[in-house]
Design a protein around this motif. Sequence first.
Motif, PDB file in Angstrom:
ATOM      1  N   GLN A  55       0.680   5.612   4.797  1.00 13.41           N
ATOM      2  CA  GLN A  55      -0.461   6.200   5.507  1.00 13.41           C
ATOM      3  C   GLN A  55      -0.280   7.712   5.662  1.00 13.41           C
ATOM      4  OE1 GLN A  55      -0.529   4.000   9.251  1.00 13.41           O
ATOM      5  NE2 GLN A  55      -2.321   2.850   8.574  1.00 13.41           N
ATOM      6  N   SER A  56      -1.390   8.416   5.738  1.00 13.38           N
ATOM      7  CA  SER A  56      -1.360   9.836   6.067  1.00 13.38           C
ATOM      8  C   SER A  56      -1.398   9.995   7.587  1.00 13.38           C
ATOM      9  CB  SER A  56      -2.570  10.538   5.445  1.00 13.38           C
ATOM     10  OG  SER A  56      -3.758  10.203   6.157  1.00 13.38           O
ATOM     11  N   ASN A 110      -3.804  10.498   9.234  1.00 16.28           N
ATOM     12  CA  ASN A 110      -5.067   9.942   9.743  1.00 16.28           C
ATOM     13  C   ASN A 110      -4.979   8.443  10.038  1.00 16.28           C
ATOM     14  OD1 ASN A 110      -6.612  12.394   9.561  1.00 16.28           O
ATOM     15  ND2 ASN A 110      -6.572  12.123   7.329  1.00 16.28           N
ATOM     16  N   TRP A 150      -7.486   3.598  -7.867  1.00 20.83           N
ATOM     17  CA  TRP A 150      -7.885   3.158  -6.524  1.00 20.83           C
ATOM     18  C   TRP A 150      -8.736   1.893  -6.613  1.00 20.83           C
ATOM     19  CZ3 TRP A 150     -12.734   3.031  -3.961  1.00 20.83           C
ATOM     20  CH2 TRP A 150     -12.672   2.890  -2.571  1.00 20.83           C
ATOM     21  N   SER A 167      -7.279   1.537   4.885  1.00 15.86           N
ATOM     22  CA  SER A 167      -7.423   1.436   3.435  1.00 15.86           C
ATOM     23  C   SER A 167      -6.925   2.736   2.817  1.00 15.86           C
ATOM     24  CB  SER A 167      -8.889   1.199   3.064  1.00 15.86           C
ATOM     25  OG  SER A 167      -9.043   1.068   1.673  1.00 15.86           O
ATOM     26  N   ASN A 171      -2.352   7.021  -5.949  1.00 13.21           N
ATOM     27  CA  ASN A 171      -3.215   5.892  -6.298  1.00 13.21           C
ATOM     28  C   ASN A 171      -2.694   5.135  -7.519  1.00 13.21           C
ATOM     29  OD1 ASN A 171      -5.837   8.040  -5.330  1.00 13.21           O
ATOM     30  ND2 ASN A 171      -5.305   6.178  -4.222  1.00 13.21           N
ATOM     31  N   GLU A 199      -5.131   5.746   8.195  1.00 10.62           N
ATOM     32  CA  GLU A 199      -6.180   4.945   7.558  1.00 10.62           C
ATOM     33  C   GLU A 199      -5.669   3.538   7.256  1.00 10.62           C
ATOM     34  OE1 GLU A 199      -3.630   6.951   4.728  1.00 10.62           O
ATOM     35  OE2 GLU A 199      -5.074   7.867   6.123  1.00 10.62           O
ATOM     36  N   PRO A 242      -6.553   6.043   0.978  1.00 11.51           N
ATOM     37  CA  PRO A 242      -7.604   6.966   0.540  1.00 11.51           C
ATOM     38  C   PRO A 242      -7.463   7.330  -0.935  1.00 11.51           C
ATOM     39  CG  PRO A 242      -5.890   8.163   1.696  1.00 11.51           C
ATOM     40  CD  PRO A 242      -5.533   6.709   1.807  1.00 11.51           C
ATOM     41  N   LEU A 243      -8.507   7.937  -1.457  1.00 17.58           N
ATOM     42  CA  LEU A 243      -8.478   8.485  -2.801  1.00 17.58           C
ATOM     43  C   LEU A 243      -7.751   9.821  -2.787  1.00 17.58           C
ATOM     44  CD1 LEU A 243     -12.088   7.841  -4.135  1.00 17.58           C
ATOM     45  CD2 LEU A 243     -10.001   7.380  -5.415  1.00 17.58           C
ATOM     46  N   TYR A 244      -6.858  10.008  -3.741  1.00 16.41           N
ATOM     47  CA  TYR A 244      -6.159  11.274  -3.876  1.00 16.41           C
ATOM     48  C   TYR A 244      -6.719  12.011  -5.084  1.00 16.41           C
ATOM     49  CZ  TYR A 244      -2.870   9.750  -0.310  1.00 16.41           C
ATOM     50  OH  TYR A 244      -2.313   9.343   0.884  1.00 16.41           O
ATOM     51  N   GLN A 263       0.841  -1.202   0.000  1.00 15.99           N
ATOM     52  CA  GLN A 263       0.000   0.000   0.000  1.00 15.99           C
ATOM     53  C   GLN A 263       0.876   1.252   0.000  1.00 15.99           C
ATOM     54  OE1 GLN A 263      -2.432  -0.910   3.639  1.00 15.99           O
ATOM     55  NE2 GLN A 263      -4.151  -0.654   2.255  1.00 15.99           N
TER      56      GLN A 263
END
Length: 388
Positions: free
Chosen positions: A14-15, A17, A243, A21, A58, A19, A23-25, A11
């Motif tokens: 991570q940001s 946040n 994504w 999964s 993504n 997450e 995220p969508l950018y 993957q």
Amino acid sequence: MNKDTEIIRTQSGQSQNREHSVPLYLTSSFTFESAEQARSLFADEIEGNIYSRFSNPNTSEFIEKMCLLEGAEDGFAFATGMAAVFVGFGAFLQAGDHVLAARSVFGSSHQLLTKVLPKWGITSSYADVSKPEEWESLIQPNTKLIFIETPSNPQLELIDLEWLGNLKRKHNLILSVDNCFATPYLQTPIAFGADLVIHSATKFIDGQGRVLGGAILGRKDLISEVRFFARHTGPSMSPFNAWILSKSLETLPVRMDRHCSSALALAEQLDGHAELESVAYPFLPSFPQYELAKKQMKQGGGIVTLIVKGGYERAHKFIDALQMLSKTSNLGDSRTTITHPASTTHSKLTLEEREAVGIFDGLVRISVGLENKEDIIQDIERALEASK
């Protein structure tokens, strides 16, 4: 770590946040920490995102997974499979160059080779899959690239990748392989000598008929040329589609296992059927290239090709008699689909061109889905009986 595990665990970072999964950018561009950082990024002195036409977290994640599966050094993601096929030519060819292609290619690829590329002084020759001895004789001093599909669309003809890899090395050519039907789960052309591998991710990579996409994977130096061409012509994949496709790859192994087992069961059930002239499936023992299929493919894929007795009219009548199968030109879906190539995907070819590659009027292409295999078989057998 097994590849099946790696494509699930790979993957983008991570940001803040945290997450689980990715995220969508959905951003057109990215900001810079300073003017100097912007200069360095545009000068290719450092890596990073500038603009989503060039790269995006993504699309980068999707390509990282595809490279992992194909055993490729690098790759680029495209808006469609045909955008990938076109860039696979455009990035490397110039006026005066020549392409040697397998005669059995997808209809739109045929149009590129015979109608589009000649506009820029690029010529091509077709070699017969069943006549390997003629391939070398068709190589010209200006031949730059060999382009093939294996298995081919829709006849499922195979080409010996190891033999072709040796041929391209002998003549210092680029070998480009459309691996759409097999997917990287079933076949890895780079392991046999391919330089570039092309995919319509719209098909089995997505697996649910939701989005369009394409990819080219291969040697880093060649992908550098692909990236330059794509960066300045703009056929790149959207972050949203990337994504979706990256998540789809996490289930590719389990989906392909089901597609293949059901397709083999269907082929075995229909082989020798009284209403059919022939059944083609790479892992069917009666398939002419069965031993080659076992050599270079893990399983036989999700496509079964039938030639219905009675030609064009009977083929249409058979398709119309189906109650469950979806009548659509797409393939690789979770739902079983069927099409009549002579009047759809390959309809722009002349009758002579179609028959030269075995696309007869009675031929139908079935993309076996994920439904219960008995339901698929029952619908097809019922339609064969009803269309007599």
